[in-house]
Enzyme design. Structure first.
Site, short mmCIF file in Angstrom:
data_model
loop_
_atom_site.label_atom_id
_atom_site.label_comp_id
_atom_site.label_asym_id
_atom_site.label_seq_id
_atom_site.Cartn_x
_atom_site.Cartn_y
_atom_site.Cartn_z
N SER A 21 6.72 -0.43 -3.43
CA SER A 21 6.89 1.01 -3.63
C SER A 21 8.36 1.38 -3.78
O SER A 21 8.74 2.18 -4.65
CB SER A 21 6.29 1.77 -2.45
N GLY A 92 -0.93 1.65 -10.77
CA GLY A 92 -0.99 3.10 -10.78
C GLY A 92 0.39 3.72 -10.71
O GLY A 92 0.65 4.76 -11.32
N GLN A 163 1.87 10.25 -6.25
CA GLN A 163 2.47 9.64 -7.43
C GLN A 163 2.74 10.65 -8.53
O GLN A 163 3.70 10.50 -9.29
CB GLN A 163 1.59 8.51 -7.95
N ASP A 287 -3.06 2.56 2.02
CA ASP A 287 -2.98 1.13 1.75
C ASP A 287 -3.12 0.28 3.01
O ASP A 287 -3.36 -0.93 2.93
CB ASP A 287 -1.66 0.79 1.06
N LYS A 388 -0.97 -9.48 -7.90
CA LYS A 388 -0.62 -8.10 -8.24
C LYS A 388 0.55 -7.61 -7.42
O LYS A 388 1.42 -6.88 -7.92
CB LYS A 388 -1.83 -7.19 -8.05
#
Length: 408
Positions: A21, A92, A163, A287, A388
């Protein structure tokens, strides 16, 4: 790839990879600046690569100085000669951060997604685009946007995803006049916006928080700057959970004063380590649900309520469903509700089954941690989904004593 795990406890010290992030945020700010920035502590993953390649399409240039140090020559005031085509993979953050950025840099762009990415909602942007005269069209896994953002008021909900707020915070300072982000519902995952504000400030951008949102002065320019990326509290959650479940692990390298919202794993861990019924509000840290759920599953005789988790249905998998399916198959006592989970802990899990990762990196890691307390071996299909966000997860797992057998 499939991984079969022979249950054994993990032991040793582990420093999680760099915060994905935070890396997204400093890389985008550096890519918008004039001049060259040096970003240290970056770990390569599919999501990070998607952001780098997309910013390259917008005109930034990046070069690896070593395995974790990135040099980024920013766009400044340059405009791409052709319409940028950006492959966001399954990220995303890449998609939602760069939609407004592309409009501010190149008057639009074409975005491609994989997996469930394009099924995740973009409606807060679409409502704004209808108001601002921005054209957009989504066909399958391709989204095209075209037009120019103009200074003004941008009203959007805060309870869908932070986001969208972050994407606008990157784009609006570049406009010719002042703008305002006005939140129509309370902001969730505010810690992620705090990380955005830190990154913006570090690269010379001023944003003024208000009671309803944010004021963003226009005509601002990003200034190149060096930055370091912290270790990731999102990934640390799996190792804190493993330690709480009886593995002899020590998590190192974490910033105790971090602005990462998932730093709350430290507080949640104290609750899960104490006897009694526990209620965890995960609206600010969705998360963390996979590691929290597996930790809760081993609180023998104690019940844990994981609440305000509805947004998990819109992740790489429907995580309320996938967490429930995988932990149930392993022998956990877990109940799925529309926006929450109820978990009653056991002394161990039975294992002896094959579970699917649901092509979700966090589900694969959750299953791996759960396997350490199973009575029989566990096979995880699609285990390469960890690439990922944490490509070296399986190497770290083995280094800590995990026993795995990998098959294609």
């Amino acid at each position: 790839m499939n991984v079969t795990i022979t249950p054994t406890h993990l032991s040793g010290a582990i420093t999680p990879p760099a915060s994905k992030s935070q890396a997204h945020r400093v890389m985008i700010a550096a890519a918008l600046a004039s001049g060259t920035s040096r970003i240290t502590g970056v770990n390569v993953s599919k999501d990070i690569t998607a952001t780098l390649i997309s910013m390259e399409q917008l005109g930034a240039v990046f070069q690896w100085e070593d395995e974790t140090t990135l040099l980024i020559s920013g766009i400044g005031s340059r405009v791409p000669e052709a319409t940028p085509v950006m492959d966001c993979g399954e990220s995303g953050s890449t998609l939602r951060f760069l939609i407004p950025v592309a409009l501010s840099v190149a008057a639009g762009g074409e975005f491609h997604g994989h997996g469930r990415l394009m099924e995740r909602p973009q409606t807060p942007y679409y409502h704004l685009f209808d108001e601002k005269g921005i054209a957009y069209q989504q066909q399958g896994n391709r989204l095209t946007v075209k037009g120019r953002l103009t200074p003004g008021v941008y009203a959007l909900p805060g309870d869908v995803s932070s986001q969208f707020v972050t994407g606008l915070l990157y784009a609006l300072p570049r406009l010719a006049g002042d703008s305002e982000i006005r939140l129509t519902t309370p902001l969730q995952s505010s810690g992620y916006v705090d990380m955005t504000l830190d990154a913006l400030s570090h690269f010379g951008i001023t944003v003024v928080p208000t009671g309803q949102g944010y004021l963003i002065p226009g005509d601002q320019q990003y200034t190149a700057s060096d930055a370091a990326v912290e270790a990731d509290y999102s990934q640390s959650g799996f190792f804190y959970a493993a330690a709480g479940m009886g593995n002899d692990l020590t998590v190192t390298g974490m910033n105790p004063h971090s602005r990462q919202g998932d730093r709350v794993i430290l507080d949640f861990g104290k609750l899960l380590s104490a006897p009694g019924e526990v209620h965890l509000d995960v609206s600010e840290c969705p998360d963390l649900v996979p590691p929290l759920a597996v930790w809760a599953a081993l609180r023998r005789g104690q019940t844990t309520y994981i609440e305000n988790a509805g947004r998990l249905r819109l992740k790489e998998s429907d995580r309320l469903r996938s967490v429930t399916a995988v932990l149930s198959a392993l022998g956990a006592d877990i109940q799925e509700l529309p926006d929450s989970l109820i978990i009653t802990g056991k002394a161990s899990l039975s294992g002896g089954v094959t579970v699917d990762s649901w092509n979700d990196h966090r589900i694969a890691m959750m299953a791996a941690i759960a396997a350490t307390v199973c009575e029989r071996p566990v096979t995880i299909t699609g285990a390469d989904s960890v690439s990922k966000s944490y490509p070296t997860f399986w190497e770290d797992y083995v280094r800590l004593g995990g026993q795995i057998d990998i098959t294609p």
